[in-house]
Motif scaffolding. Structure first.
Motif, PDB file in Angstrom:
ATOM      1  N   CYS A   1       0.699  -1.254  -0.020  1.00  0.00           N
ATOM      2  CA  CYS A   1      -0.202   0.003  -0.058  1.00  0.00           C
ATOM      3  C   CYS A   1       0.741   1.216   0.042  1.00  0.00           C
ATOM      4  CB  CYS A   1      -0.860  -0.067   1.148  1.00  0.00           C
ATOM      5  SG  CYS A   1      -1.819   1.371   1.444  1.00  0.00           S
TER       6      CYS A   1
ATOM      7  N   SER B   1       1.079   3.712   1.746  1.00  0.00           N
ATOM      8  CA  SER B   1       1.126   3.959   3.256  1.00  0.00           C
ATOM      9  C   SER B   1       2.410   3.214   3.597  1.00  0.00           C
ATOM     10  CB  SER B   1      -0.136   3.447   4.420  1.00  0.00           C
ATOM     11  OG  SER B   1      -1.191   4.040   3.768  1.00  0.00           O
TER      12      SER B   1
ATOM     13  N   HIS C   1       0.622  -4.433   5.649  1.00  0.00           N
ATOM     14  CA  HIS C   1      -0.533  -4.296   6.507  1.00  0.00           C
ATOM     15  C   HIS C   1      -1.598  -4.574   5.569  1.00  0.00           C
ATOM     16  CE1 HIS C   1      -0.176  -0.311   4.625  1.00  0.00           C
ATOM     17  NE2 HIS C   1      -1.402  -0.168   4.579  1.00  0.00           N
ATOM     18  N   GLU C   2      -1.749  -5.453   4.599  1.00  0.00           N
ATOM     19  CA  GLU C   2      -2.735  -6.074   3.905  1.00  0.00           C
ATOM     20  C   GLU C   2      -2.605  -7.522   3.727  1.00  0.00           C
ATOM     21  OE1 GLU C   2      -4.038  -2.133   1.035  1.00  0.00           O
ATOM     22  OE2 GLU C   2      -2.706  -3.733   0.169  1.00  0.00           O
TER      23      GLU C   2
ATOM     24  N   TRP D   1      -4.838  -2.024   8.243  1.00  0.00           N
ATOM     25  CA  TRP D   1      -3.927  -1.124   8.666  1.00  0.00           C
ATOM     26  C   TRP D   1      -3.787  -1.133  10.274  1.00  0.00           C
ATOM     27  CZ3 TRP D   1      -0.484   1.988   7.749  1.00  0.00           C
ATOM     28  CH2 TRP D   1      -0.075   3.148   8.452  1.00  0.00           C
TER      29      TRP D   1
ATOM     30  N   CYS E   1      -7.263  -2.742   3.492  1.00  0.00           N
ATOM     31  CA  CYS E   1      -6.687  -1.337   3.796  1.00  0.00           C
ATOM     32  C   CYS E   1      -7.239  -0.540   2.947  1.00  0.00           C
ATOM     33  CB  CYS E   1      -5.116  -1.348   4.027  1.00  0.00           C
ATOM     34  SG  CYS E   1      -4.726   0.638   4.258  1.00  0.00           S
TER      35      CYS E   1
END
Ligand SMILES: [Zn+2]
Ligand SMILES: [Zn+2]
Length: 339
Positions: free
Chosen positions: A44, A46, A66-67, A92, A153
């Motif tokens: 992502c 992020s 975080h996915e 997330w 996310c």
């Protein structure tokens, strides 16, 4: 049960440094935690922001990712509602206090102590990841697991404003057709909304229609945007660059809302009169609660909504980051675990 797992993880030692494979001792499994063996993990924007410490919140060494899609390998003694072997997704956030007003209201993502998965916590670019049991969301067998990561996310980030603010009869504009925006178009179209895609890239016009947009407008064309004055019930901004915000806000219908989910770092100028006279709003939101993630996954599987992805083996993680940073990825990148 207390399992100790030495995991293999892609570790960033400092900001803007390439990630290197290391063995990491995860220590004893917390009573409220679950452990998951990672199968796929989306990449992502992020992750790049945290790697570069763009937001000033990063903690190094960092394990990003975080996915996460994977299977449960361990359950803490207080973990509820999950079984070893079950397929889950982690997004997330990986935990929250579970007792504050926000948590007790179902808004875990707004908890003052919410634990981001990749800041002060080990993320999913690893063989294993851990989270609080409530943040490991079960995946239905109907989902395409290899493509589900980015829903956890990016997907829920654009789905949540639709749940909060629109009806199927609404006119919705999506600003920016990239990793977030293309999923927003798909979700808004499946919701039944009249969807306008705004993109600065004419090359994406046809693709945006393919994702379900009824109309496509160049976000650089202030004259075209002015013609839409008073049109939209909701604009979801997924961009991280400044737009002609004045024209965008004026394209809102009375009671319309500009909702920001893209982390544009420059302030958005808002003229008070353009809000007051049309009773318009400007707002934002960060991902969503585990319950909204579950609802989004159910909606996505019912409507066959999946992100358009490029896959890399996780061993090519640094190449994958470079690809995403180049802006050429169409539209999300998923890393397949290959330890
Ligand atoms: Zn993300
Ligand atoms: Zn809380």
């Amino acid at each position: 049960m207390n399992t100790t797992t030495k995991c293999q993880a892609w570790v960033a030692k400092a900001a803007k440094r390439p990630m290197a494979l290391e063995t990491v001792d995860l220590g004893p499994l917390g009573a409220e935690d679950v452990e998951v063996v990672v199968e796929y993990c989306g990449l992502c924007h992020s992750d790049i922001s945290v790697l570069h410490n763009d937001w000033g919140i990063s903690q190094f060494p960092a394990i990003l990712g975080h996915e996460v899609v994977g299977r449960i390998t361990g359950l803490g003694s207080n973990a509820k509602g999950l079984k070893v072997g079950q397929r889950v997704g982690i997004g997330w956030n990986s935990g929250s206090c579970m007792h504050c007003h926000q948590c007790m209201s179902g808004d875990h993502h707004l908890c003052p102590q919410v634990q981001p998965t990749i800041v002060g916590h080990r993320g999913g670019f690893a063989t294993h990841i851990r989270s609080h049991w409530a943040f490991a969301v079960p995946l239905t067998e109907k989902l395409n697991f290899a493509e589900a990561g980015p829903l956890l996310c990016g997907g829920v980030t654009v789905f949540a404003p639709l749940v909060m603010y629109v009806k199927p009869t609404s006119r919705v504009g999506i600003l920016g057709i990239g990793g977030l925006g293309h999923m927003a178009v798909k979700f808004a179209a499946a919701y039944g909304c009249d969807v306008t895609a705004f993109t600065s890239s004419e090359k994406k016009f046809d693709e945006a229609k393919g994702f379900g947009a009824n109309h496509v407008v160049s976000s650089k064309d202030s004259e075209a945007i002015k013609k839409l004055t008073g049109s939209f019930d909701l604009l979801i901004s997924t961009v991280n660059v400044p737009l002609d915000w004045d024209a965008m806000i004026n394209s809102l219908a009375p009671k319309g809302r500009l909702h920001v989910v893209g982390a544009v770092l420059e302030p958005i100028p808002v003229a008070a009169f353009s809000l007051i006279m049309g009773q318009r709003s400007v707002s934002g939101s960060p991902t969503a609660s585990p319950a909204t993630i579950e609802m989004m996954l159910d909606f996505a599987s019912r409507h066959n909504i999946a992100p358009q992805t490029e896959h890399f083996p996780m061993s090519q993680i640094n190449e994958a980051f470079a690809r995403l940073e180049s802006g050429k990825a169409r539209y999300r990148i998923v890393l397949d675990a290959d330890f």
